[in-house]
Write an enzyme that holds these catalytic residues in place. Structure first.
Site, mmCIF file in Angstrom:
data_model
loop_
_atom_site.group_PDB
_atom_site.id
_atom_site.type_symbol
_atom_site.label_atom_id
_atom_site.label_comp_id
_atom_site.label_asym_id
_atom_site.label_seq_id
_atom_site.Cartn_x
_atom_site.Cartn_y
_atom_site.Cartn_z
ATOM 1 N N LYS A 33 -11.984 -1.557 7.596
ATOM 2 C CA LYS A 33 -11.269 -2.505 8.460
ATOM 3 C C LYS A 33 -11.872 -2.437 9.865
ATOM 4 O O LYS A 33 -12.622 -3.301 10.272
ATOM 5 C CB LYS A 33 -9.782 -2.171 8.553
ATOM 6 C CG LYS A 33 -8.867 -2.803 7.542
ATOM 7 C CD LYS A 33 -9.189 -2.589 6.137
ATOM 8 C CE LYS A 33 -8.065 -3.050 5.231
ATOM 9 N NZ LYS A 33 -8.436 -3.033 3.848
ATOM 10 N N ASP A 57 -1.062 6.832 6.764
ATOM 11 C CA ASP A 57 -2.183 5.991 6.341
ATOM 12 C C ASP A 57 -2.392 4.939 7.436
ATOM 13 O O ASP A 57 -1.599 4.018 7.576
ATOM 14 C CB ASP A 57 -1.833 5.332 5.002
ATOM 15 C CG ASP A 57 -2.900 4.350 4.524
ATOM 16 O OD1 ASP A 57 -3.885 4.117 5.254
ATOM 17 O OD2 ASP A 57 -2.739 3.809 3.415
ATOM 18 N N TRP A 89 0.810 -1.225 0.000
ATOM 19 C CA TRP A 89 0.000 0.000 0.000
ATOM 20 C C TRP A 89 0.839 1.268 0.000
ATOM 21 O O TRP A 89 0.511 2.233 -0.696
ATOM 22 C CB TRP A 89 -1.021 -0.019 1.142
ATOM 23 C CG TRP A 89 -2.108 -0.999 0.829
ATOM 24 C CD1 TRP A 89 -2.353 -2.192 1.446
ATOM 25 C CD2 TRP A 89 -3.070 -0.916 -0.250
ATOM 26 N NE1 TRP A 89 -3.395 -2.847 0.839
ATOM 27 C CE2 TRP A 89 -3.856 -2.083 -0.198
ATOM 28 C CE3 TRP A 89 -3.334 0.023 -1.240
ATOM 29 C CZ2 TRP A 89 -4.888 -2.335 -1.105
ATOM 30 C CZ3 TRP A 89 -4.363 -0.221 -2.145
ATOM 31 C CH2 TRP A 89 -5.121 -1.380 -2.072
HETATM 32 N N1 PMP Z 1 -4.059 1.744 2.494
HETATM 33 C C1 PMP Z 1 -4.102 0.588 3.182
HETATM 34 C C2 PMP Z 1 -3.187 0.410 4.350
HETATM 35 C C3 PMP Z 1 -5.004 -0.408 2.807
HETATM 36 O O1 PMP Z 1 -5.063 -1.554 3.496
HETATM 37 C C4 PMP Z 1 -5.846 -0.195 1.680
HETATM 38 C C5 PMP Z 1 -6.858 -1.212 1.213
HETATM 39 N N2 PMP Z 1 -6.939 -2.376 1.839
HETATM 40 C C6 PMP Z 1 -5.750 1.018 0.997
HETATM 41 C C7 PMP Z 1 -4.847 1.963 1.438
HETATM 42 C C8 PMP Z 1 -6.655 1.326 -0.178
HETATM 43 O O2 PMP Z 1 -7.903 1.623 0.325
HETATM 44 P P1 PMP Z 1 -9.197 1.909 -0.553
HETATM 45 O O3 PMP Z 1 -9.569 0.639 -1.205
HETATM 46 O O4 PMP Z 1 -10.184 2.396 0.451
HETATM 47 O O5 PMP Z 1 -8.833 2.970 -1.522
#
Ligand code: PMP
Length: 359
Positions: free
Chosen positions: A195, A171, A101
């Site tokens: 989550k 994040d 991520w």
């Molecule tokens: N950051 C993290 C740490 C994630 O776990 C995720 C998705 N699992 C994201 C960003 C992306 O999130 P989204 O699908 O809400 O854009």
């Protein structure tokens, strides 16, 4: 019912699901089903006000922060953040590349300005996080960006990193509100809901007010945090249902769990049980992350071969354990044990793992 070990959207508290179910049929204060209530109603204004107050209370958040509820997931924050803090600046931003991520955030920032990747975990197979001595954080960086919990690899920072004189941007999508957090040490925190907070569709952004003192002039209105501050998070139609559930979850954290210290203890106990089962398996199960950086949220491990892993997943599915397949980019097994995962479910998984190994 199955045990839900999914990486996200993940498990939610049973009592919250029951309340949400009842509200879908009817919200007594309004006399309408939740899915048909206006985001401009007084009722929804109260929902957002309580959610914000709960988050402020849980984090002991100082007054000089905004709490916003946005859409576009955590992914849109990969773009909105550099649009605000990097666009047109004569500075570079420091990014850590610690896993799947954080790696996704970097190219988005690079569209807006200069990015320095100050640590790249790829050579170490994204199996560990840097120690402070390995981090070369620039004193004049526009900001430092990192992911507190790499959801795919199961790597978690158990400390705040970076310099206090450079804005920290984090994040926290997969470990937000999972344990006490020094929120006041961050300039901006973001976390999508799916989550620990509720259904997908809502993203919480906590930002220090002074970040909005100097905003680039050419931002699209809906990509400008000020629009959302001004409109109290209803600049456009928000996901009313998702945000209602986020309110219920924050209420559950405060009233049923008793706050983030207690939540952190519960999560640490669950993680210790599961990593204990892995470590006691004589190498039958092998943890992905280096021990000091193991995540309390996503427990990632392998078995001896992809065939054995497939057999494990098939047996687990039959035994009532859902969502255990590792992320598509990594394979293996991932047991996500977010806030609402019970100790009983973790115990049951550990027993299943012991049985499978014996067989
Ligand atoms: N950051 C993290 C740490 C994630 O776990 C995720 C998705 N699992 C994201 C960003 C992306 O999130 P989204 O699908 O809400 O854009």
């Amino acid at each position: 019912m199955r045990f839900n070990f999914s990486g996200g959207p993940g498990v939610l508290p049973e009592t919250v699901l029951q309340q949400a179910q009842a509200a879908i049929a009817n919200v007594p204060e309004v006399g309408l089903p939740l899915l048909g209530i206006s985001h401009r109603s007084d009722w929804f204004a109260a929902v957002l006000a309580e959610t914000e107050a709960n988050i402020r209370a849980l984090l002991d958040l100082p007054d000089d922060y905004h709490v916003l509820f946005l859409q576009g997931g955590a992914s849109l924050q990969f773009s909105m953040i550099p649009m605000l803090l990097l666009r047109g600046r004569d500075k570079s931003a420091d990014y850590l590349r610690t896993g799947y991520w954080s790696a996704k955030a970097i190219p988005e920032a690079a569209r807006e300005g200069r990015v320095r990747v100050i640590w790249d975990g790829e050579r170490a197979g994204f199996r560990r996080l840097p120690n402070d001595g390995e981090l070369d954080c620039a004193a004049d960086a526009a900001y430092l960006h990192y992911v507190s919990n790499e959801t795919v690899e199961g790597l978690q920072f158990h400390r705040v990193i970076g310099r206090d004189d450079v804005p920290r941007v984090c994040d926290m999508s997969s470990d937000f509100l999972s344990a006490p957090c020094d929120a006041h040490r961050y300039a901006l925190i973001y976390a999508h809901a799916q989550k620990n907070l509720g259904p997908a569709g809502a993203t919480v952004v906590i930002l220090r007010r002074d970040l909005l003192d100097d905003v680039p002039p050419d931002l699209h209105t809906s990509l400008d945090y000020r629009s959302h501050v001004k409109a109290k998070s209803i600049y456009n139609t928000p996901p009313v249902f998702a945000l209602y559930v986020v309110m219920l979850v924050t209420r559950w954290l405060l009233r049923d769990i008793g706050g983030l210290s207690r939540m952190g203890e519960i999560n640490a106990a669950k993680a210790a049980r599961l990593y204990g089962a892995i470590d006691a398996s004589d190498g039958f199960y092998r943890g992905h992350a280096a021990a000091p950086d193991r995540s309390t949220m996503n427990v990632v491990f392998n078995l001896g071969s992809p065939e054995l892993e497939a057999e494990f997943l098939a047996h687990a599915q039959t035994a009532g354990f859902s969502g255990l397949a590792g992320h598509r980019s990594l394979g293996g097994i991932r047991a996500s044990i977010y806030n609402a995962m019970t100790q009983d479910a973790v115990d049951a998984l550990c027993e299943f793992m012991d049985d499978f190994r014996q067989r």
